[in-house]
Structure formats: C-alpha cells, structure tokens
Design a protein around this motif. Structure first.
Motif, PDB file in Angstrom:
ATOM      1  N   UNK A 264       0.805  -1.214   0.000  1.00 46.67           N
ATOM      2  CA  UNK A 264       0.000   0.000   0.000  1.00 46.67           C
ATOM      3  C   UNK A 264       0.840   1.267   0.000  1.00 46.67           C
ATOM      4  N   UNK A 265       1.933   1.283  -0.783  1.00 44.20           N
ATOM      5  CA  UNK A 265       2.838   2.430  -0.816  1.00 44.20           C
ATOM      6  C   UNK A 265       2.380   3.467  -1.836  1.00 44.20           C
ATOM      7  N   UNK A 266       2.863   4.702  -1.676  1.00 41.97           N
ATOM      8  CA  UNK A 266       2.498   5.774  -2.596  1.00 41.97           C
ATOM      9  C   UNK A 266       3.389   5.786  -3.835  1.00 41.97           C
ATOM     10  N   UNK A 267       4.587   5.207  -3.727  1.00 41.39           N
ATOM     11  CA  UNK A 267       5.518   5.176  -4.852  1.00 41.39           C
ATOM     12  C   UNK A 267       6.302   3.869  -4.836  1.00 41.39           C
ATOM     13  N   UNK A 268       7.009   3.609  -5.935  1.00 42.23           N
ATOM     14  CA  UNK A 268       7.813   2.394  -6.006  1.00 42.23           C
ATOM     15  C   UNK A 268       8.922   2.425  -4.952  1.00 42.23           C
ATOM     16  N   UNK A 269       9.126   1.331  -4.214  1.00 42.44           N
ATOM     17  CA  UNK A 269      10.191   1.292  -3.204  1.00 42.44           C
ATOM     18  C   UNK A 269      11.552   1.010  -3.837  1.00 42.44           C
TER      19      UNK A 269
ATOM     20  N   UNK B 285       7.405  -4.871  19.315  1.00 38.44           N
ATOM     21  CA  UNK B 285       8.278  -4.121  20.206  1.00 38.44           C
ATOM     22  C   UNK B 285       9.407  -3.439  19.463  1.00 38.44           C
ATOM     23  N   UNK B 286      10.091  -4.198  18.625  1.00 34.63           N
ATOM     24  CA  UNK B 286      11.192  -3.636  17.837  1.00 34.63           C
ATOM     25  C   UNK B 286      10.678  -2.534  16.914  1.00 34.63           C
ATOM     26  N   UNK B 287       9.522  -2.793  16.299  1.00 29.09           N
ATOM     27  CA  UNK B 287       8.945  -1.814  15.366  1.00 29.09           C
ATOM     28  C   UNK B 287       8.603  -0.517  16.105  1.00 29.09           C
ATOM     29  N   UNK B 288       8.023  -0.635  17.301  1.00 33.00           N
ATOM     30  CA  UNK B 288       7.646   0.536  18.086  1.00 33.00           C
ATOM     31  C   UNK B 288       8.873   1.364  18.466  1.00 33.00           C
ATOM     32  N   UNK B 289       9.974   0.682  18.814  1.00 31.96           N
ATOM     33  CA  UNK B 289      11.208   1.382  19.168  1.00 31.96           C
ATOM     34  C   UNK B 289      11.768   2.146  17.974  1.00 31.96           C
TER      35      UNK B 289
ATOM     36  N   UNK C 144       7.742   2.292   7.781  1.00 29.33           N
ATOM     37  CA  UNK C 144       8.353   1.266   8.619  1.00 29.33           C
ATOM     38  C   UNK C 144       7.506  -0.004   8.595  1.00 29.33           C
ATOM     39  N   UNK C 145       8.177  -1.145   8.533  1.00 29.77           N
ATOM     40  CA  UNK C 145       7.474  -2.438   8.541  1.00 29.77           C
ATOM     41  C   UNK C 145       8.287  -3.414   9.385  1.00 29.77           C
ATOM     42  N   UNK C 146       7.637  -4.122  10.284  1.00 31.76           N
ATOM     43  CA  UNK C 146       8.301  -5.152  11.080  1.00 31.76           C
ATOM     44  C   UNK C 146       7.953  -6.527  10.547  1.00 31.76           C
ATOM     45  N   UNK C 147       8.928  -7.431  10.543  1.00 36.15           N
ATOM     46  CA  UNK C 147       8.651  -8.811  10.116  1.00 36.15           C
ATOM     47  C   UNK C 147       8.956  -9.746  11.275  1.00 36.15           C
ATOM     48  N   UNK C 148       7.931 -10.472  11.710  1.00 36.18           N
ATOM     49  CA  UNK C 148       8.072 -11.437  12.806  1.00 36.18           C
ATOM     50  C   UNK C 148       8.478 -12.779  12.223  1.00 36.18           C
ATOM     51  N   UNK C 149       9.540 -13.380  12.773  1.00 36.01           N
ATOM     52  CA  UNK C 149      10.139 -14.569  12.155  1.00 36.01           C
ATOM     53  C   UNK C 149       9.246 -15.791  12.181  1.00 36.01           C
ATOM     54  N   UNK C 150       8.516 -15.980  13.285  1.00 42.11           N
ATOM     55  CA  UNK C 150       7.817 -17.258  13.473  1.00 42.11           C
ATOM     56  C   UNK C 150       6.813 -17.547  12.364  1.00 42.11           C
TER      57      UNK C 150
ATOM     58  N   UNK D 145       4.936 -12.759   9.633  1.00 41.89           N
ATOM     59  CA  UNK D 145       3.887 -11.746   9.621  1.00 41.89           C
ATOM     60  C   UNK D 145       4.513 -10.366   9.458  1.00 41.89           C
ATOM     61  N   UNK D 146       3.812  -9.485   8.748  1.00 37.60           N
ATOM     62  CA  UNK D 146       4.283  -8.113   8.574  1.00 37.60           C
ATOM     63  C   UNK D 146       3.436  -7.186   9.439  1.00 37.60           C
ATOM     64  N   UNK D 147       4.105  -6.310  10.216  1.00 33.82           N
ATOM     65  CA  UNK D 147       3.408  -5.374  11.092  1.00 33.82           C
ATOM     66  C   UNK D 147       3.674  -3.938  10.647  1.00 33.82           C
ATOM     67  N   UNK D 148       2.624  -3.112  10.739  1.00 28.68           N
ATOM     68  CA  UNK D 148       2.737  -1.693  10.419  1.00 28.68           C
ATOM     69  C   UNK D 148       2.540  -0.891  11.712  1.00 28.68           C
ATOM     70  N   UNK D 149       3.224   0.242  11.852  1.00 24.98           N
ATOM     71  CA  UNK D 149       3.072   1.050  13.067  1.00 24.98           C
ATOM     72  C   UNK D 149       1.612   1.441  13.300  1.00 24.98           C
ATOM     73  N   UNK D 150       1.149   1.243  14.541  1.00 24.09           N
ATOM     74  CA  UNK D 150      -0.210   1.637  14.901  1.00 24.09           C
ATOM     75  C   UNK D 150      -1.288   0.662  14.502  1.00 24.09           C
TER      76      UNK D 150
END
Length: 606
Positions: free
Chosen positions: A385-390, A469-473, A489-495, A498-503
């Motif tokens: 869901x990005x506004x431009x190409x990464x 936790x890491x993402x929040x920091x 920012x995007x967090x990836x949980x290893x187990x 899963x991808x997490x977005x802030x908030x």
C-alpha cells in the motif's frame, strides 16, 4: 466531443441486444462493445459517475460518433463483436494475442485425400484439425495414423480419367506396404474414403469408436478363417491401446468436454483451452488477451471462449470453467466444478495458463531486463500500500549473544537488489546489557539523523527484523526525526512471517510465494548474516584482548592461531604443553602454559 450530437444519438438507442461502435473525430473505430441492452450499456459511459476509471474517461472524451448493430440474442452479439474486433482491431479493445503460427493437420479436398501437417490454412474446402500447440503431439498422432492406415503421400492428380488412362505407375511406397496403389486403380476410392473416415475419428479423439470398428473387423476375418488378416488388425488395436495409454487419461465417463481456465495480471489475461475426448486430453492451447479498459474476468473469459471454441471446431456439449462467463454459447452446458475429476481438469488447465504466463514474462524480461525489476517494485508497492515504487529499501537487525558485544547491521536494497557497498555495521554505544528495543531505537536514530545531516536520499521502506516491540522502538526514532510521513516502517516477525505496520495491531499475511515477501525475507536474512559476521569478529577480538593479549610476549597473531586451533580460551587453558608447542612453537607455548598455570594456582590459593 460534439456533445449535442451524442446526446441526440443516446435518445435514439434501442433496448435490444446488439453491438455498438465508438468513432473518433477522424472517423476511426476506437471501441467495439456488445450489450444485452444497447441503450442501458451505452448510456452508462456518459453518466456522470465517479466510479468510472481514468481509462474509460479518456475513451469517452474521444468519442465523436456512435453506431450500432441490432441482433437477435446476446450470443449473436458476442460472435459479431468478436468478428468486428478481429477485423478493425480498435485501440481500446481487448487484444487477443496468439503470436505463434501453430500447425494443423489437413485432410486435403481432392480425390484420394492426402493427410499432412501444415501451418497455412487455405480456404479450398479442405478439412483442418488443430491447431496443435505441441508439435510433438501432432507428429505422434500422424505416426499413429500412418501405422494404422496405408495412405498415399504423393501429390499426383488421382482423378478418375487419369487413373483409367494408366498415366501413373506405383512407386516404392507401394512396394514397402505404405500405400495400396490407388494411382493404378489397385485401391478403390470407396475403400480409401473409409480409411479417411477412420483417420478423421482418431484426430477428433474418438479412439474408442475406431477400436470397436477394428475389433469387429478382426472378428469377421477370424470367422472367415483369414487369420493373417485378423492378426494384422489385432496388432493395430494394440497400437491404438498403446497410444491411448500415453495420453493423459482422466475419468473415461468424461467425454467430449472443453475446459477453459483464466489467470490475470495488471496488463493481460491468459486463457488455456483443453479438449477431452474418450477420457483422454487430446489438445491444449493458451492465448493472451491484452487488456485495454477495466474488463471483467467474466468478459475476458467470454471473449476467449467465443474465439477458441469455433476455431478448434469443437463439438463439445459441455464446457468446464472456473466461473460463469458474461455471455454463454447456445446449446452448451457450463459447469463450475467444486471437487472431483472435473475440478482436477480445471486445475490442470490453470497450471498450463500459469506456465504460459511465466514463459511470456521471461521472454519480455530477456528483451527488457528492467521490466522484471519494475514488475517486482510495482508488486511490492501494491502489496504494501505504498504511494511510490520502493526503489530504495533498508533493513535492520540486532545481534548479541547473552548481551555480550551488542551490534546491529543494516543492509540496503536498490531496485530490489542488494547494494553491498552501502551496508553498515553499528556498535551499540548508549545501551547497557541485552536490550534489543533500546538498541534498535539507537541505531535507527543514528542512521537517519546522519542521512539528514548529509542531505542524502532517504529510503521509501525500512524493514525491522522483529515484532511489535522492535517496530515501536524504531518508530520512536523516526518520529523524533519527523520522518513518519517520508519513510514506511514495517516489522517482520520470524515465526509466522507476519508483517506489522506502526499503529496497526493486526499483521499482514502475504502469500508464501509472493515476490514481495520473498524480497523482504531476502533482506532480513541478509541483514542477519551481515550482523552475525560482524558480531563474531567483535567477540573474537574481545576474547583475544581480555584472555590472551594480556599475556606478555603473546601477540594478536599468536592468539588468533591458538583460537583457530583450540576453538576457545577454555580449551587453550586445558591444553597440554606438548599440544601448545605443536600449535605455536616451544618458547611461546611455554609462556602461555606458564601464564595459565600461575592463574590456576592463584584461584586455588583463594
């Protein structure tokens, strides 16, 4: 656009089924469409509806005239639309691409017809069967025909007058048994045409019917005590059985069925056609449909069926599809299977369509390597869901073992590829003990505050190896720097990957085969590898300094040699003097041995 003229045309449109044509100001056809109700369909383009896409608005802006053709039914409208699109190839219509000239089997319209492969269709009354996407399959079929039936392969004009006049003599093909000599009247035309009827049945997939006919003929020969002839027929039946066993056999009860599947991407759809006869798949073909407007899947499937069904002269009474097409052929039963053999057939067809799509993509990427990169970046942009190409992405990973020598690693990907010269290591400076959250906050702040000071470009996406936790920091540092609207920012949980977005408390689950997830995993693994390597080096240096380098007369090179040999300081302490001498020589071995012996005595005294 002459709005007044269009307004008058719209008022006169009939409510019948039909085909409509849009013309531009130069009088060129720019779009052809079909409709169950011409008035409703055409007027929907001119309603002030915010749901109309940009492509449709551009099309409407170019319309200068509208014409239509009324027909009796939706089916007639579908066929007429298909024919008109092929003839005029309007700019905004779906383009059905089939860039290969596939071969056909031709039964020539002539006395004593020849049977041969060809890529040229001549409208002379000859029969054409195909096209065959697999040349190997076509040649296997022709080999079977030649082994079952003696046929002429010469191009002589075997008219009745020429044969009666004795113009021709039999050739080598007759003497070796491949031809029965119709050129000299040794085979009647009636007998030859009976052969052609059998060949026609085999090509159409009706092997069971031919087998039954041969079995009956074998029985007749046996009853007449013509055992040699019966044996020849028996060998032909066995040949048919062997051929059928090589075909992809499905449930024998599935007979005379066509299968159509469809897969799509942003630019095109790929439709695969499979023909099933007598429980065996006898034909497969895939076409590409170039999208022009926002065509629905149902509409794309309808167009492909309308084109392929008559092209393959299919007499199927049932069509297996993944979903009901927008328009349906008359007299045909449409089936959307949920399980069983028909579902497996549909899945097989979908795999063929997928392979065709991948092959097309590879061909395009070989011609234009940047196409693949742009496709991957567009996929990542859409999935996240990005506004431009990464184009520029970075990934962070903390590395410490039981809190010792904490470090962090950062890797950089540009255009979805590693940019190794930009990789960075961070030694944690402000955090005491094993605190991954605080360490992440420190390194993210240090990285992007420096980029801001230098005026360097910022990444569009930053991946954090860790969960919430890491993402929040990391987000805390991004907010301190005022970059929350510039960096995703995007967090990836290893187990569970899963991808997490802030908030957002709910994770994003991407398909395990997704190119987006594959790139993110590659970045995460690369950051982990890079961080572990640096951590190992720091740990070795720290161990050497504290345990070995303090020994007077022992340098870092000797310490490295000892660690490579004994793997740890503990093993060095336990080593005998002879073992140490073998590793680093007599003098230095005695120094090391004496140092640890003295250290051991001091501990015992305490």
């Amino acid at each position: 656009m002459p709005a007044e003229k269009i307004s008058k045309i719209l008022k006169t449109l009939p409510s019948n089924p039909g085909v409509y044509q849009y013309f531009d100001k130069e009088g060129r056809i720019i779009y052809i469409g079909k409709a169950k109700n011409l008035k409703k369909r055409v007027m929907s383009y001119f309603n002030k509806d915010a749901s109309l896409t940009g492509k449709v608005r551009v099309l409407v802006s170019k319309i200068a005239d509208i014409r239509w053709i009324v027909v009796d039914s939706e089916y007639d409208a579908l066929l007429l639309e298909n024919n008109l699109i092929k003839e005029y190839q309007p700019r905004y219509n779906i383009m059905l691409k089939d860039d290969k000239t596939y071969p056909w089997i031709c039964i020539k319209k002539e006395p004593f017809p020849r049977v041969f492969p060809t890529r040229n269709l001549i409208r002379d009354g000859s029969e054409y069967f195909g096209p065959y996407a697999s040349v190997k399959m076509m040649n296997t079929l022709l080999d079977l025909v030649r082994q079952l039936y003696p046929l002429r392969n010469c191009s002589l004009n075997l008219g009745k007058k020429q044969i009666e006049a004795g113009k021709y003599k039999v050739c080598l093909e007759f003497h070796i048994g491949n031809c029965l000599g119709p050129c000299e009247g040794l085979q009647s035309e009636e007998d030859y045409m009976e052969t052609i009827r059998g060949i026609r049945s085999i090509i159409r997939g009706n092997i069971g019917m031919v087998r039954n006919q041969l079995h009956e003929l074998m029985k007749q020969h046996a009853d007449a005590f013509a055992f040699e002839k019966a044996q020849i027929i028996k060998e032909k039946i066995e040949l048919l059985d062997r051929f059928q066993s090589k075909s992809l056999v499905v449930n024998p009860s599935i007979n005379n069925v066509d299968v159509f599947s469809i897969i799509e991407d942003a630019q095109a759809a790929y439709v695969n056609f499979v023909k099933v006869a007598s429980g065996a798949i006898i034909q497969s073909h895939t076409v590409e449909l170039k999208k022009k407007l926002d065509e629905t899947t149902e509409e794309l499937l309808s167009l492909a069926i309308a084109d392929l069904h008559p092209r393959f002269t299919s007499g199927a009474t049932e069509i297996i599809v993944p979903l009901m097409p927008e328009f349906q052929l008359l007299g045909i039963t449409y089936t959307v299977p949920q399980r069983g053999d028909k579902k497996q057939l549909l899945e097989l067809s979908e795999r063929n369509a997928k392979y065709y799509q991948l092959d097309k993509q590879r061909q395009k990427e070989l011609v234009d390597p940047e196409r693949r990169v742009n496709r991957i970046l567009d996929t990542i942009k859409k999935d996240l869901g990005l506004k431009e190409q990464p184009v520029h992405m970075e990934c962070f990973d903390n590395s410490n073992i039981q809190g010792s020598f904490p470090v962090a690693a950062m890797v950089v990907f540009r255009h979805a590829k590693p940019e190794k010269k930009d990789y960075r290591h961070f030694n944690i400076k402000t955090v005491e003990g094993p605190n991954d959250f605080a360490s992440m906050e420190e390194v993210v702040y240090r990285r992007y505050s420096r980029l801001l000071e230098e005026g360097s470009s910022l990444p569009q996406v930053v991946i954090i190896d860790g969960g919430k936790g890491q993402l929040s920091s990391a987000m805390t540092s991004i907010q301190k720097l005022g970059l929350q609207d510039k960096i995703q920012l995007i967090g990836i949980a290893k187990k569970l990957e899963e991808l997490y977005f802030p908030g957002d408390p709910l994770p994003l689950h991407l398909d395990k085969k997704s190119e987006t997830l594959r790139v993110i995993q590659q970045m995460r693994d690369e950051a982990h590898r890079f961080g572990i390597t640096h951590h190992r080096k720091r740990r070795e240096k720290g161990t050497i300094k504290t345990s070995l380098s303090d020994i007077e007369g022992i340098g870092s090179a000797t310490a490295q040699t000892l660690l490579r040999k004994f793997k740890s300081v503990k093993n060095i302490k336990m080593a005998t003097l002879d073992e140490l001498k073998a590793a680093i020589g007599n003098n230095r071995a005695e120094i090391v041995y004496a140092h640890f012996a003295e250290e051991k005595e001091k501990k015992q005294d305490k």
